[in-house]
Write an enzyme that holds these catalytic residues in place. Structure first.
Site, PDB file in Angstrom:
ATOM      1  N   HIS A  47       0.843  -1.184   0.000  1.00 26.60           N
ATOM      2  CA  HIS A  47       0.000   0.000   0.000  1.00 26.60           C
ATOM      3  C   HIS A  47       0.883   1.240   0.000  1.00 26.60           C
ATOM      4  O   HIS A  47       1.951   1.224   0.620  1.00 26.60           O
ATOM      5  CB  HIS A  47      -0.906   0.021   1.249  1.00 26.60           C
TER       6      HIS A  47
ATOM      7  N   ASP B  65      -8.001  -5.390   0.079  1.00 26.14           N
ATOM      8  CA  ASP B  65      -8.504  -6.255  -0.984  1.00 26.14           C
ATOM      9  C   ASP B  65      -8.106  -7.721  -0.824  1.00 26.14           C
ATOM     10  O   ASP B  65      -8.555  -8.565  -1.591  1.00 26.14           O
ATOM     11  CB  ASP B  65      -8.007  -5.745  -2.350  1.00 26.14           C
TER      12      ASP B  65
HETATM   13  N1  CMC Z   1       4.001  -7.604  -4.667  1.00 28.26           N
HETATM   14  C1  CMC Z   1       5.352  -7.607  -4.837  1.00 28.26           C
HETATM   15  N2  CMC Z   1       6.129  -6.532  -4.669  1.00 28.26           N
HETATM   16  C2  CMC Z   1       5.513  -5.396  -4.307  1.00 28.26           C
HETATM   17  C3  CMC Z   1       4.130  -5.324  -4.103  1.00 28.26           C
HETATM   18  C4  CMC Z   1       3.372  -6.483  -4.302  1.00 28.26           C
HETATM   19  N3  CMC Z   1       2.041  -6.469  -4.128  1.00 28.26           N
HETATM   20  N4  CMC Z   1       3.790  -4.066  -3.770  1.00 28.26           N
HETATM   21  C5  CMC Z   1       4.929  -3.369  -3.746  1.00 28.26           C
HETATM   22  N5  CMC Z   1       5.985  -4.173  -4.071  1.00 28.26           N
HETATM   23  C6  CMC Z   1       7.407  -3.785  -4.119  1.00 28.26           C
HETATM   24  C7  CMC Z   1       7.707  -2.951  -5.345  1.00 28.26           C
HETATM   25  O1  CMC Z   1       8.067  -3.770  -6.454  1.00 28.26           O
HETATM   26  C8  CMC Z   1       8.837  -2.102  -4.853  1.00 28.26           C
HETATM   27  O2  CMC Z   1      10.010  -2.894  -4.835  1.00 28.26           O
HETATM   28  P1  CMC Z   1      11.458  -2.227  -5.132  1.00 28.26           P
HETATM   29  O3  CMC Z   1      11.677  -1.254  -4.002  1.00 28.26           O
HETATM   30  O4  CMC Z   1      12.391  -3.363  -5.149  1.00 28.26           O
HETATM   31  O5  CMC Z   1      11.332  -1.542  -6.460  1.00 28.26           O
HETATM   32  C9  CMC Z   1       8.459  -1.828  -3.393  1.00 28.26           C
HETATM   33  O6  CMC Z   1       7.654  -2.936  -2.994  1.00 28.26           O
HETATM   34  C10 CMC Z   1       7.701  -0.523  -3.170  1.00 28.26           C
HETATM   35  O7  CMC Z   1       6.522  -0.580  -3.953  1.00 28.26           O
HETATM   36  P2  CMC Z   1       5.960   0.596  -4.871  1.00 28.26           P
HETATM   37  O8  CMC Z   1       5.492  -0.006  -6.157  1.00 28.26           O
HETATM   38  O9  CMC Z   1       6.971   1.696  -4.953  1.00 28.26           O
HETATM   39  O10 CMC Z   1       4.740   1.062  -4.005  1.00 28.26           O
HETATM   40  P3  CMC Z   1       3.570   2.025  -4.452  1.00 28.26           P
HETATM   41  O11 CMC Z   1       3.206   2.815  -3.259  1.00 28.26           O
HETATM   42  O12 CMC Z   1       3.931   2.774  -5.691  1.00 28.26           O
HETATM   43  O13 CMC Z   1       2.380   1.010  -4.857  1.00 28.26           O
HETATM   44  C11 CMC Z   1       0.568  -0.481  -4.652  1.00 28.26           C
HETATM   45  C12 CMC Z   1       1.379   0.636  -3.985  1.00 28.26           C
HETATM   46  C13 CMC Z   1      -0.651  -0.757  -3.827  1.00 28.26           C
HETATM   47  C14 CMC Z   1       0.123  -0.022  -6.050  1.00 28.26           C
HETATM   48  C15 CMC Z   1       1.456  -1.749  -4.756  1.00 28.26           C
HETATM   49  O14 CMC Z   1       1.814  -2.186  -3.464  1.00 28.26           O
HETATM   50  C16 CMC Z   1       0.748  -2.870  -5.508  1.00 28.26           C
HETATM   51  O15 CMC Z   1       0.803  -2.893  -6.759  1.00 28.26           O
HETATM   52  N6  CMC Z   1       0.060  -3.827  -4.801  1.00 28.26           N
HETATM   53  C17 CMC Z   1      -0.697  -4.871  -5.466  1.00 28.26           C
HETATM   54  C18 CMC Z   1      -2.035  -4.321  -5.947  1.00 28.26           C
HETATM   55  C19 CMC Z   1      -3.009  -4.087  -4.795  1.00 28.26           C
HETATM   56  O16 CMC Z   1      -3.198  -4.938  -3.937  1.00 28.26           O
HETATM   57  N7  CMC Z   1      -3.684  -2.931  -4.820  1.00 28.26           N
HETATM   58  C20 CMC Z   1      -4.684  -2.566  -3.817  1.00 28.26           C
HETATM   59  C21 CMC Z   1      -4.225  -1.419  -2.957  1.00 28.26           C
HETATM   60  S1  CMC Z   1      -5.220  -1.160  -1.466  1.00 28.26           S
HETATM   61  C22 CMC Z   1      -6.825  -0.773  -1.962  1.00 28.26           C
HETATM   62  C23 CMC Z   1      -6.932   0.339  -2.947  1.00 28.26           C
HETATM   63  O17 CMC Z   1      -6.314   1.389  -2.823  1.00 28.26           O
HETATM   64  O18 CMC Z   1      -7.709   0.196  -3.865  1.00 28.26           O
END
Ligand code: CMC
Length: 427
Positions: free
Chosen positions: A304, A361
């Protein structure tokens, strides 16, 4: 706390502190561009507060979520979705008389224009219900205006109308996809009961309500009611900031919510769990795949932008999932797989170092499935829950004298000026 000073070469600029009642303060950079000629770069707005807001507080490190100051745990335990909607919208819990008036004001808008039913009928059976819902909301804007004229945009009427029409639009999208007749709402029923009956009932007989089922959906909607400046809410605010009306702004929010990184994750989680089961149920190899940087697969329902701790909504849902699934004859096999997957991820250094925990989720899809909703309806249920938040933010922005049209800057990295070459001289 005091102001900050930006300095670069000869330029010094005082950045006034915008104080929060709790949580992150903000440094006001309004004069940065005019003073320095340069802007800030903040991809994904991860460090940028776009507004002052008094609706929802999140402490992502501590895993705290409060609507108007009230902890989500207390609201989920004792409140109802309509009471929480009133709170989110108005800032205070309603008295019994206020809640009664609010509920009646909403119930009269469950009945939508007959021609809208034709519109839903004309949608392909296999349409994903999120764009169908969004189309319904855009259409609702035109029907509301033709019926009420400028009165359609009175904020209170629009709020009641949208809250009233939304369960009908959501249910009609579903009914069209399964080829069943559309039902009219029954004003003697509660908000949640009406939605369930319009979704699963048939005109041929009464709908058998199950109290545990109804309460479970009520709680799930409470947990989704608002989440401050998330992608869809920021979209609603952005669209609204141009002066676009509240109906089409909310339709835009539905579109933003549909993506798998946002609300669409609830559908993606169930697809992921079923995929793992089909591959033999090996959670360790799935976790390894997710960690592999050459693979774009993510652990859906994990991570998140704000929470660097257990999402408090996921904690509440997980606590209830086992009980709810047993009551609703849900799929315990997939729940077991989800728990194994969570355990494997939480004990893995990749997830620990990045502070990745289950989000809202991760467990909801299992419950929605047990209730009988098809996978592609899960995000519609998220939208139904998030509606009061979208409305509250649209209204807060409209009443904020500091509001300006949303219009970010960019750091241009394209070609510098060059002369046009006639097509005959190219190649
Ligand atoms: N699985 C694997 N790696 C992950 C995940 C995941 N679900 N989420 C984040 N990471 C890694 C990411 O690859 C990055 O790694 P590195 O530092 O090596 O590059 C690190 O963790 C930081 O992640 P980020 O992508 O910079 O984080 P963000 O704040 O941009 O993205 C997010 C947040 C929710 C989009 C992401 O965690 C994600 O894609 N999660 C899966 C989709 C999901 O469950 N979404 C629902 C969110 S909650 C309800 C809502 O808002 O609707």
């Amino acid at each position: 706390m005091s102001n900050a000073t930006f300095s670069h070469d000869e330029v010094r600029l005082e950045l006034p502190l915008a104080e929060a009642t709790q949580g992150n303060n903000g440094y006001d950079i309004t004069r940065l561009l005019a003073t320095t000629g340069d802007t800030t770069l903040d991809v994904g707005f991860a460090n940028t507060a776009s507004c002052r807001s008094a609706i929802t507080f999140i402490d992502g490190d501590a895993g705290i979520l409060r609507y108007r100051g009230y902890p989500i745990e207390q609201l989920a335990e004792t409140s109802t979705f309509l009471e929480v909607s009133y709170l989110v919208l108005n800032g205070e819990l309603p008295t019994p008389a206020q809640l009664d008036e609010f509920s009646k004001g909403i119930a009269k808008y469950h009945l939508i224009d007959e021609r809208m039913r034709e519109m839903f009928r004309s949608m392909p059976r296999k349409s994903h219900p999120m764009p169908v819902l969004s189309a319904g909301l855009n259409a609702l804007s035109t029907f509301a205006e033709s019926k009420y004229g400028a009165g359609a945009y009175d904020p209170d009427r629009a709020t009641h109308l949208l809250l009233g029409a939304m369960p009908t639009l959501a249910a009609y999208g579903y009914k069209n996809s399964v080829g069943q007749p559309f039902l009219y709402a029954d004003e003697s029923l509660s908000y949640i009961e009406n939605f369930l009956r319009m979704s699963f009932g048939l005109p041929t007989g009464p709908y058998p309500f199950d109290d545990a089922f109804t309460r479970a959906l009520d709680v799930l909607l409470i947990l989704h009611a608002d989440h401050e400046q998330n992608c869809s809410t920021s979209t609603v605010r952005m669209v609204g900031s141009s002066g676009a009306n509240i109906y089409v702004s909310v339709a835009a929010g539905v579109n933003a919510l549909s993506g798998p990184l946002h609300g669409g994750a609830n559908q993606a989680v169930l697809e992921m769990l079923k995929g793992i089961r089909e591959e033999g149920g090996d959670v360790t190899s799935y976790v390894n795949k997710v960690k592999d940087k050459k693979d774009t697969t993510k652990l859906m329902g994990f991570g998140h932008r704000i929470y660097k701790n257990y999402d408090p909504r996921a904690a509440i849902i997980k606590k209830h999932a086992d009980e709810i699934l047993r009551n609703l004859n849900g799929n315990d096999e997939l729940l077991d797989l989800a728990v194994q997957l969570e355990d494997a991820a939480l004990s893995d250094p990749y997830f620990q170092e990045r502070k990745l925990y289950p989000n809202v989720d991760f467990y909801t899809g299992l419950i929605y499935q047990a209730m009988g909703f098809p996978q592609n309806m899960f995000t519609v249920l998220f939208a139904l829950g998030r509606l009061p938040g979208w409305l509250a933010h649209w209204r807060e922005q409209a009443n904020d004298p500091a509001t300006k049209i949303g219009r970010p800057r960019q750091v241009y990295v394209g070609e510098v000026e060059r002369d046009y070459v006639p097509i005959q001289q190219r190649g």
